[in-house]
Design a protein around this motif. Structure first.
Motif, PDB file in Angstrom:
ATOM      1  N   VAL A  63      37.037  -3.889 -23.350  1.00 50.31           N
ATOM      2  CA  VAL A  63      38.041  -4.786 -22.762  1.00 50.31           C
ATOM      3  C   VAL A  63      37.824  -6.230 -23.192  1.00 50.31           C
ATOM      4  O   VAL A  63      38.684  -7.076 -22.982  1.00 50.31           O
ATOM      5  N   ALA A  64      36.649  -6.496 -23.775  1.00 49.31           N
ATOM      6  CA  ALA A  64      36.414  -7.839 -24.326  1.00 49.31           C
ATOM      7  C   ALA A  64      36.944  -7.862 -25.763  1.00 49.31           C
ATOM      8  O   ALA A  64      37.115  -6.815 -26.383  1.00 49.31           O
ATOM      9  N   GLY A  65      37.188  -9.067 -26.264  1.00 50.70           N
ATOM     10  CA  GLY A  65      37.739  -9.174 -27.621  1.00 50.70           C
ATOM     11  C   GLY A  65      36.710  -8.960 -28.707  1.00 50.70           C
ATOM     12  O   GLY A  65      37.049  -8.937 -29.888  1.00 50.70           O
ATOM     13  N   ILE A  66      35.434  -8.836 -28.336  1.00 45.72           N
ATOM     14  CA  ILE A  66      34.402  -8.704 -29.365  1.00 45.72           C
ATOM     15  C   ILE A  66      34.441  -7.308 -29.980  1.00 45.72           C
ATOM     16  O   ILE A  66      34.286  -6.304 -29.288  1.00 45.72           O
ATOM     17  N   SER A 394      33.499 -13.872 -38.960  1.00 41.84           N
ATOM     18  CA  SER A 394      34.807 -13.312 -39.349  1.00 41.84           C
ATOM     19  C   SER A 394      35.008 -13.334 -40.858  1.00 41.84           C
ATOM     20  O   SER A 394      35.863 -12.608 -41.368  1.00 41.84           O
ATOM     21  N   THR A 395      34.239 -14.162 -41.575  1.00 44.32           N
ATOM     22  CA  THR A 395      34.363 -14.175 -43.041  1.00 44.32           C
ATOM     23  C   THR A 395      32.967 -14.058 -43.656  1.00 44.32           C
ATOM     24  O   THR A 395      32.433 -15.041 -44.141  1.00 44.32           O
ATOM     25  N   ASP A 396      32.379 -12.874 -43.567  1.00 43.11           N
ATOM     26  CA  ASP A 396      31.031 -12.704 -44.146  1.00 43.11           C
ATOM     27  C   ASP A 396      31.131 -12.302 -45.620  1.00 43.11           C
ATOM     28  O   ASP A 396      32.067 -12.706 -46.310  1.00 43.11           O
ATOM     29  N   TYR A 397      30.230 -11.477 -46.107  1.00 46.58           N
ATOM     30  CA  TYR A 397      30.128 -11.270 -47.555  1.00 46.58           C
ATOM     31  C   TYR A 397      31.302 -10.501 -48.177  1.00 46.58           C
ATOM     32  O   TYR A 397      31.713 -10.775 -49.280  1.00 46.58           O
ATOM     33  N   ILE A 398      31.813  -9.493 -47.489  1.00 49.06           N
ATOM     34  CA  ILE A 398      32.803  -8.621 -48.127  1.00 49.06           C
ATOM     35  C   ILE A 398      34.185  -8.885 -47.531  1.00 49.06           C
ATOM     36  O   ILE A 398      34.386  -8.654 -46.330  1.00 49.06           O
ATOM     37  N   PRO A 399      35.139  -9.357 -48.332  1.00 51.32           N
ATOM     38  CA  PRO A 399      36.469  -9.663 -47.784  1.00 51.32           C
ATOM     39  C   PRO A 399      37.095  -8.484 -47.046  1.00 51.32           C
ATOM     40  O   PRO A 399      37.849  -8.688 -46.093  1.00 51.32           O
ATOM     41  N   TYR A 400      36.735  -7.268 -47.412  1.00 55.82           N
ATOM     42  CA  TYR A 400      37.277  -6.075 -46.741  1.00 55.82           C
ATOM     43  C   TYR A 400      36.906  -6.072 -45.251  1.00 55.82           C
ATOM     44  O   TYR A 400      37.617  -5.530 -44.418  1.00 55.82           O
ATOM     45  N   ASN A 401      35.728  -6.729 -44.934  1.00 59.27           N
ATOM     46  CA  ASN A 401      35.241  -6.760 -43.554  1.00 59.27           C
ATOM     47  C   ASN A 401      35.939  -7.801 -42.695  1.00 59.27           C
ATOM     48  O   ASN A 401      35.780  -7.780 -41.479  1.00 59.27           O
ATOM     49  N   TRP A 402      36.606  -8.724 -43.310  1.00 56.75           N
ATOM     50  CA  TRP A 402      37.033  -9.913 -42.565  1.00 56.75           C
ATOM     51  C   TRP A 402      38.000  -9.568 -41.436  1.00 56.75           C
ATOM     52  O   TRP A 402      38.767  -8.611 -41.518  1.00 56.75           O
ATOM     53  N   GLY A 403      37.945 -10.416 -40.400  1.00 60.96           N
ATOM     54  CA  GLY A 403      38.834 -10.184 -39.260  1.00 60.96           C
ATOM     55  C   GLY A 403      39.183 -11.489 -38.570  1.00 60.96           C
ATOM     56  O   GLY A 403      38.763 -12.565 -38.992  1.00 60.96           O
ATOM     57  N   TYR A 404      39.961 -11.372 -37.510  1.00 61.66           N
ATOM     58  CA  TYR A 404      40.350 -12.558 -36.739  1.00 61.66           C
ATOM     59  C   TYR A 404      40.066 -12.287 -35.272  1.00 61.66           C
ATOM     60  O   TYR A 404      40.571 -11.313 -34.703  1.00 61.66           O
ATOM     61  N   TYR A 405      39.243 -13.124 -34.695  1.00 62.33           N
ATOM     62  CA  TYR A 405      38.796 -12.899 -33.316  1.00 62.33           C
ATOM     63  C   TYR A 405      39.748 -13.561 -32.328  1.00 62.33           C
ATOM     64  O   TYR A 405      40.061 -14.746 -32.451  1.00 62.33           O
ATOM     65  N   VAL A 406      40.181 -12.780 -31.343  1.00 61.59           N
ATOM     66  CA  VAL A 406      40.983 -13.343 -30.248  1.00 61.59           C
ATOM     67  C   VAL A 406      40.307 -12.946 -28.937  1.00 61.59           C
ATOM     68  O   VAL A 406      40.158 -11.756 -28.658  1.00 61.59           O
ATOM     69  N   PRO A 407      39.878 -13.929 -28.131  1.00 62.35           N
ATOM     70  CA  PRO A 407      39.226 -13.565 -26.867  1.00 62.35           C
ATOM     71  C   PRO A 407      40.216 -12.870 -25.929  1.00 62.35           C
ATOM     72  O   PRO A 407      41.402 -13.190 -25.914  1.00 62.35           O
ATOM     73  N   SER A 408      39.709 -11.907 -25.156  1.00 62.46           N
ATOM     74  CA  SER A 408      40.589 -11.205 -24.204  1.00 62.46           C
ATOM     75  C   SER A 408      40.633 -11.963 -22.875  1.00 62.46           C
ATOM     76  O   SER A 408      39.839 -12.872 -22.643  1.00 62.46           O
TER      77      SER A 408
END
Lengths: 455, 179
Positions: A63-66, A394-408
């Motif tokens: 239920v958390a955004g993490i 959110s932007t580590d080594y592999i672009p495939y991993n990248w994401g956008y964090y939104v807190p819940s």
């Protein structure tokens, strides 16, 4: 906007020992309707946050955004924020004590209380973050049937040791300083209140032999708290710096975190002192000059923090490391231009630009400006931790991993609840224990003389 | 047999005069209850220096630093411990190898070493003051006066019963309210 009681910080309050007791014991008078309404409101908000936490415990951490790639989010950001808030309390009480900065005396008790309550608030967040809170005792080294111990080579384990030591020492230092003042409050109280104060101060009588032990012990506490305060936020910074995430793996982190912690803590002390001196009518003890002194230190810490922000960019550019450059200087993904550009600019402007307004005497002696800027600095300091944690993950080594964090909504509710919990503890403290040190203020003014009392 | 006489002073000047006069007459068992740790009064009083720093703080610090280094070393599986102590009670001898580092890698143990040093120094210092001051004083001190935590000083003189009249006279002459 400037107000009276504008005597310089070096000038002692024009009060006798008796008047000091009278004015500070008066702050312990039973609270009025506004006080209890505030307590109830904060308690209500805190309980809403507790419900949100219970919901998270019941349903699960989902239920958390993490989530991947942002395994750390609002909970860890807020943990680091509150540990940071705690730091200037120790700076004011211990470091300035060792430097014999006498202007600390009227404000240090508030700062110490803030330290204790901020660490208590911070300590909740790892428990919330781990999800399965009923297993949280696994964090501590304890004898167990599996013969397993925590990994003492891990910065996360160091963090457990550092923060729990910090809480214990801050609490002991705070309580130790309170003992003679609780005794003074006891001798001005009656009935049950007197009995409670007598238990809390261990029946303190202020004998010379006792003061002899007390003075030496106080110096030792200040001596051990000073390196401790540096170590604790250094250890917190190693939670990040010991990993290999771009933007975290850097040697500047310990001093950068310590300076940031003191910056935010000083701002929080200003935020707390302004209503305190007004509500308790102690403007003649905590004067504008004391707030001004705090504001001047804030300029210095703001500059150190600004330098640290700048040097991160320089090192990223100079290193030629593509991953570091993606985090810092890349025109699409770098912190000032990427998806979280707004958080970077809130951080930079609130922490580095607004404190510079204190260079103008009119701003730093104006209560309204002090209050507004101190709050803005803390908004900036929360976003500093947001920038560090979120942009790097959110932007580590592999672009495939990248994401956008939104807190819940659960995370946001718990964040707001943490402020309610902190201010609730502070409100309860301020009305029940002396929030200004009578003993130390008395040391600022001349000792009573037989001639004046025989008048 | 000893007698204890106390005098309540409204000001520090009279108190310091009385302490000097009493010391001059050979009365060395003196103590003062006062609202602040006044340096001049503490320097005038014939009381020994406090042992809290070396008896408690130093002991706590040494114990803490020892524990902070040795406990992690033991928990990570000290090889010599494994040879002499059964595995069931020595942390299991699991030998937790992490990050390819030696089992007992001292640099990371500096952090627990330092934190435990500070922790035990603080705890022992606090306990030291409690023990040395004889706290908690559950039934209070018979010579205590409520004004001693405000703006008065209570000088307590322990002397032979035959000298008590002289002590009372000195206290009164210095402006004290004799009890």
């Amino acid at each position: 906007m400037s107000e009276s009681h504008a005597a310089p910080v070096s000038e002692p309050p024009a009060l006798s020992y008796r008047e000091i007791n009278r004015d500070i014991v008066a702050t312990l008078a039973p609270g009025g309707k506004i006080y209890w309404m505030s307590v109830l409101t904060l308690f209500g908000i805190f309980n809403i946050a507790m419900l949100a936490w219970m919901y998270q415990i019941f349903v699960g951490l989902g239920v958390a955004g993490i989530t991947h790639p942002n395994g750390w989010g609002v909970y860890i950001i807020t943990f680091v924020f509150w540990v940071g808030i705690a730091h200037s309390g120790t700076l004011i009480s211990a470091v300035l004590f060792l430097f014999r900065a006498r202007w600390r005396m009227p404000v240090y008790r508030t700062a110490e209380a803030m330290t204790v309550f901020a660490v208590m608030t911070a300590g909740l967040f790892p428990l919330i973050h781990v999800g399965r809170v009923w297993k949280a005792y696994w964090l501590m080294p304890y004898p167990n049937q599996r013969y397993l111990w925590p990994n003492f080579k891990s910065p996360l384990m160091w963090d457990v040791l550092a923060v729990s030591t910090y809480f214990t020492i801050s609490f002991l230092f705070f309580y130790f300083g309170l003992i003679p003042d609780i005794a003074a409050a006891r001798d001005r109280s009656t009935g049950l209140r007197r009995k409670i104060y007598n238990v809390l101060c261990f029946g303190w009588t202020g004998r010379g032999t006792h003061w002899q032990h007390y003075r030496k012990a106080y110096l030792i506490f200040a001596g051990i708290a000073t390196p401790l305060v540096v170590s604790v936020h250094s250890v917190v910074s190693w939670d990040f710096a010991m990993s290999i995430i771009p933007g975290w793996h850097t040697t500047i982190f310990p001093p950068y975190f310590v300076a940031g912690a003191i910056h935010s803590g000083l701002a929080m002390v200003i935020t707390l002192l302004i209503p305190l001196r007004r509500v308790f009518n102690v403007k003649h003890i905590i004067r504008v000059a004391h707030l001004e002194a705090l504001a001047l230190v804030t300029i210095a810490t703001g500059l150190v923090v600004g330098y640290a922000y700048g040097i991160e960019f320089f090192i990223a550019a100079y290193s030629g490391n593509v991953y570091e450059q993606t985090i810092f200087t890349d025109p699409t993904w770098g912190r000032p231009f990427g998806p979280y550009w707004w958080s970077f600019w809130i951080m930079a402007i609130c922490n580095c630009v607004f404190p510079l307004l204190f260079l103008w005497r009119r701003v730093r002696t104006s209560i309204a400006w002090l209050f507004i800027i101190s709050i803005l600095i803390n908004v900036g300091m929360w976003f500093e931790r947001f920038v560090i944690i979120i942009t790097s993950l959110s932007t580590d080594y592999i672009p495939y991993n990248w994401g956008y964090y939104v807190p819940s909504w659960v995370e946001i509710t718990i964040l707001i609840g943490s402020f309610a919990w902190f201010f609730l503890l502070f409100l309860l403290f301020a009305k029940h224990l002396p929030s200004i040190s009578m003993t130390e203020i008395k040391e600022l003014v001349p000792a009573p003389s037989s001639k004046e009392t025989r008048r | 047999m000893t007698a204890t006489i106390s005098g309540v002073f409204a000001g520090r000047d009279g108190l310091l005069d009385a302490i000097e006069t009493l010391k001059g007459k050979g009365h060395m068992a003196l103590d003062v209850m006062m609202p602040v740790p006044d340096h001049e009064v503490l320097d005038a009083l014939p009381i020994p220096p406090t042992p809290v720093n070396w008896l408690f703080s130093l002991a706590g610090g040494l114990f803490g630093v020892g524990l902070g280094f040795m406990f992690p070393a033991w928990a990570h599986g000290l090889s010599f411990v494994n040879e002499v102590v059964p595995a069931s009670i020595n942390g299991g001898g699991f030998g937790q190898i992490t990050g390819g580092k030696p089992l007992v890698s001292w640099p990371p143990f500096f952090v627990p070493g330092f934190e435990m040093m500070v922790l035990f120094t603080g705890i022992l210092t606090f306990l030291g003051v409690v023990v040395l001051c004889g706290l908690p004083q559950r039934h209070g001190d018979p010579h205590f006066d409520d004004r001693a935590t405000e703006d008065h000083y209570v000088l307590i003189v322990t002397t032979a019963p035959e000298s008590s009249a002289e002590v009372a006279r000195i206290l009164a002459a210095a402006g004290a309210e004799v009890k």
